[in-house]
Scaffold this active site. Structure first.
Site, PDB file in Angstrom:
ATOM      1  N   LYS A  47      75.132  72.603  36.591  1.00 39.66           N
ATOM      2  CA  LYS A  47      75.460  71.838  35.388  1.00 39.66           C
ATOM      3  C   LYS A  47      74.731  70.515  35.449  1.00 39.66           C
ATOM      4  O   LYS A  47      74.465  69.987  36.536  1.00 39.66           O
ATOM      5  CB  LYS A  47      76.970  71.583  35.309  1.00 39.66           C
TER       6      LYS A  47
HETATM    7  P1  NAD Z   1      80.625  70.600  20.649  1.00 37.42           P
HETATM    8  O1  NAD Z   1      80.145  69.244  20.970  1.00 37.42           O
HETATM    9  O2  NAD Z   1      79.843  71.462  19.705  1.00 37.42           O
HETATM   10  O3  NAD Z   1      82.113  70.520  20.049  1.00 37.42           O
HETATM   11  C1  NAD Z   1      83.162  69.851  20.652  1.00 37.42           C
HETATM   12  C2  NAD Z   1      84.284  69.716  19.621  1.00 37.42           C
HETATM   13  O4  NAD Z   1      85.427  69.156  20.252  1.00 37.42           O
HETATM   14  C3  NAD Z   1      83.943  68.796  18.462  1.00 37.42           C
HETATM   15  O5  NAD Z   1      84.541  69.320  17.277  1.00 37.42           O
HETATM   16  C4  NAD Z   1      84.608  67.483  18.846  1.00 37.42           C
HETATM   17  O6  NAD Z   1      84.918  66.656  17.736  1.00 37.42           O
HETATM   18  C5  NAD Z   1      85.859  68.016  19.511  1.00 37.42           C
HETATM   19  N1  NAD Z   1      86.509  67.089  20.417  1.00 37.42           N
HETATM   20  C6  NAD Z   1      85.952  66.328  21.389  1.00 37.42           C
HETATM   21  N2  NAD Z   1      86.907  65.629  22.023  1.00 37.42           N
HETATM   22  C7  NAD Z   1      88.069  65.982  21.460  1.00 37.42           C
HETATM   23  C8  NAD Z   1      89.418  65.626  21.664  1.00 37.42           C
HETATM   24  N3  NAD Z   1      89.759  64.747  22.598  1.00 37.42           N
HETATM   25  N4  NAD Z   1      90.344  66.219  20.915  1.00 37.42           N
HETATM   26  C9  NAD Z   1      90.007  67.113  19.965  1.00 37.42           C
HETATM   27  N5  NAD Z   1      88.778  67.499  19.699  1.00 37.42           N
HETATM   28  C10 NAD Z   1      87.823  66.921  20.433  1.00 37.42           C
HETATM   29  O7  NAD Z   1      80.855  71.329  22.036  1.00 37.42           O
HETATM   30  P2  NAD Z   1      80.926  72.892  22.328  1.00 37.42           P
HETATM   31  O8  NAD Z   1      79.567  73.367  22.672  1.00 37.42           O
HETATM   32  O9  NAD Z   1      81.695  73.571  21.239  1.00 37.42           O
HETATM   33  O10 NAD Z   1      81.770  72.897  23.681  1.00 37.42           O
HETATM   34  C11 NAD Z   1      83.197  72.776  23.673  1.00 37.42           C
HETATM   35  C12 NAD Z   1      83.714  73.195  25.031  1.00 37.42           C
HETATM   36  O11 NAD Z   1      83.308  74.530  25.302  1.00 37.42           O
HETATM   37  C13 NAD Z   1      83.218  72.368  26.226  1.00 37.42           C
HETATM   38  O12 NAD Z   1      84.243  72.351  27.200  1.00 37.42           O
HETATM   39  C14 NAD Z   1      82.047  73.181  26.743  1.00 37.42           C
HETATM   40  O13 NAD Z   1      81.777  72.923  28.103  1.00 37.42           O
HETATM   41  C15 NAD Z   1      82.595  74.578  26.533  1.00 37.42           C
HETATM   42  N6  NAD Z   1      81.583  75.642  26.473  1.00 37.42           N
HETATM   43  C16 NAD Z   1      80.576  75.588  25.549  1.00 37.42           C
HETATM   44  C17 NAD Z   1      79.666  76.647  25.485  1.00 37.42           C
HETATM   45  C18 NAD Z   1      78.586  76.699  24.447  1.00 37.42           C
HETATM   46  O14 NAD Z   1      77.882  77.726  24.375  1.00 37.42           O
HETATM   47  N7  NAD Z   1      78.439  75.697  23.595  1.00 37.42           N
HETATM   48  C19 NAD Z   1      79.781  77.714  26.384  1.00 37.42           C
HETATM   49  C20 NAD Z   1      80.830  77.742  27.298  1.00 37.42           C
HETATM   50  C21 NAD Z   1      81.732  76.689  27.311  1.00 37.42           C
END
Ligand code: NAD
Length: 419
Positions: free
Chosen positions: A106
């Protein structure tokens, strides 16, 4: 982070529990506790006003025992070494659970990207790429998008790496745009995977396959797609949220209308209103009565005090590490079934793997083929974890870790220790 929560300690505690359940001797899983390589870099950026600013960047390679390291890069102002180490370890476990020939890594930059101009963000990304360049590459370590990074950031990484190598190297990152070697289906893969395992869990528990009342925290890449797919499958999404707060309607939210609103509002839910929609805090959203709670925002969201008040029957972790160990114990005692991140959100890395395979083989796959293969892998992995749940009478989290640790320990044993 302002509190004492340490995600790496969290990971170690779960690892220990799962290794004990497997009956593994300490010396066969000790190596999992130590990331193979941790790199911390200083990123110098000329800002638009001519000032020079420094940002801290990290790349942690947790394990390459089962293959090249794989894992996203996040841009966040609160990130630190322990968080990146934990995220890297979770990638190792995740790739093992879905049986990809990858280890885990990461990366992160400590920055609030919303405070940077587009040009500043590009310069930061290119400088960060140069700083981590010696340890990344298609055969070594392949970054991908994570929180606050996207296909554009991946394009800058790929371009910087390629310019310095002297030829195009699309396989150095995944999550790229289709035009430069991205894969069909990648953008929606994580949310698609979350929706597939949610369906599998409902089936496994003999709950109706439609009409579940679902709350999704976070409406970004993962949460936005998850909410849409579950809505399309006939479930009722009663709550969603983003950083601006929660939006709740017990009768069900109009998810397509919410996406339209977000498209016109810089991807934010701020200011969204509709008949019957109540504006609540993120904390309240997590504790509303529902069948399935799907945290898709950040780690450390469901803490002990929140777990006490959670009224969901099931939790499917779309985000990485959203539930603390303390909360996990409370929820297990309450009988709440939790599908862990290392299984539920593995869809993203599965299709990232397909993207990398297409890049290194220099061919492209059809989207149907990608989505069908993803579905097969997610269903197979869910089934393998569910079998361990039954056989060992453990939670889904411990079962998923057992599956991963067993594969890692076997691979390590076969490879042996160099020199
Ligand atoms: P992103 O930045 O696209 O979206 C994050 C969302 O969470 C946004 O809507 C943001 O406003 C919201 N957010 C942030 N802090 C918050 C809070 N305190 N309370 C409520 N909402 C909040 O990110 P993403 O790519 O969707 O990733 C989200 C999670 O999923 C992370 O933990 C990431 O590590 C995990 N993840 C992502 C992927 C991927 O393919 N994008 C894959 C596996 C895991």
């Amino acid at each position: 982070m302002a509190n004492t929560y340490n995600p790496y300690d969290n990971m170690l505690q779960v690892l220990e529990l799962a290794a004990q359940k497997l009956g593994l001797p300490q010396n066969e899983y000790e190596f999992i506790k130590y990331p193979e390589r941790e790199l911390k870099v200083a990123i110098q950026v000329v800002m638009d006003n001519g000032d020079v600013k420094f940002f801290e960047g990290y790349r942690v390679q947790h394990s390459s025992v089962r293959g090249p390291c794989k894992g996203g890069i996040r841009y966040h102002e609160e990130v630190d070494t322990d968080e990146v180490k934990a995220l890297a370890a979770w990638m190792t476990f995740k790739c093992a659970v879905v049986n990809l020939p990858y280890g885990g890594a990461k990366g992160a930059v400590k920055v609030d990207p919303s405070l940077l101009s587009h040009g500043e963000l590009e310069r930061l990304t290119r400088r960060f790429t140069t700083a981590i360049l010696p340890i990344i590459g298609p055969e070594k370590d392949i970054p991908a998008p994570d929180v606050n990074t996207n296909a554009e950031v991946m394009a800058w990484i790929m371009d910087t790496y390629s310019m310095l190598k002297g030829y195009a190297v699309p396989g150095v990152v995944t999550g790229k745009s289709i035009e430069i070697g991205g894969s069909l289906g990648r953008a929606k893969a994580t949310g698609r995977g979350v929706s597939i395992v949610t369906g599998e869990l409902l089936k496994y528990l003999n709950m109706p396959e439609k009409g579940a009342r679902i709350v999704v925290q976070g409406m970004g890449n993962v949460g936005g797609v998850t909410a849409t797919l579950l809505y399309e499958q006939g479930h009722t999404i009663i709550g969603v949220s983003d950083i601006s707060g929660g939006y709740y309607n017990p009768e069900g939210l109009d998810i397509p209308a919410i996406h339209d609103y977000m498209s016109a509002n810089n991807r934010s839910l701020e200011g969204y209103t509709a008949t019957g929609v109540e504006r609540i805090s993120n904390q309240e959203l997590l504790t509303r009565d529902c069948d399935v709670l799907i945290p898709c925002a950040m780690e450390n969201q469901i803490t002990g005090p929140i777990a006490d008040s959670v009224r969901a029957k099931l939790i499917v972790e779309g985000a990485n590490g959203p539930t603390t160990v303390e909360a996990d114990e409370i929820l297990n005692k309450k009988g709440v079934i939790i599908l862990p991140d290392i299984l539920s959100n593995a869809g993203g890395v599965v299709v990232s793997y397909f993207e990398w395979v297409q890049n290194i083989q220099e061919l492209t796959w059809e989207e149907d083929q990608i989505n069908e293969t993803l579905k097969k892998i997610m269903i197979r992995s869910f089934g393998q974890v569910a079998d361990i749940v039954k056989e060992h009478n453990v939670s889904f989290r411990i079962a998923a870790y057992m599956l991963a640790i067993d594969k890692l320990a076997k691979a390590k044993k076969i490879r042996g220790i160099f020199p």
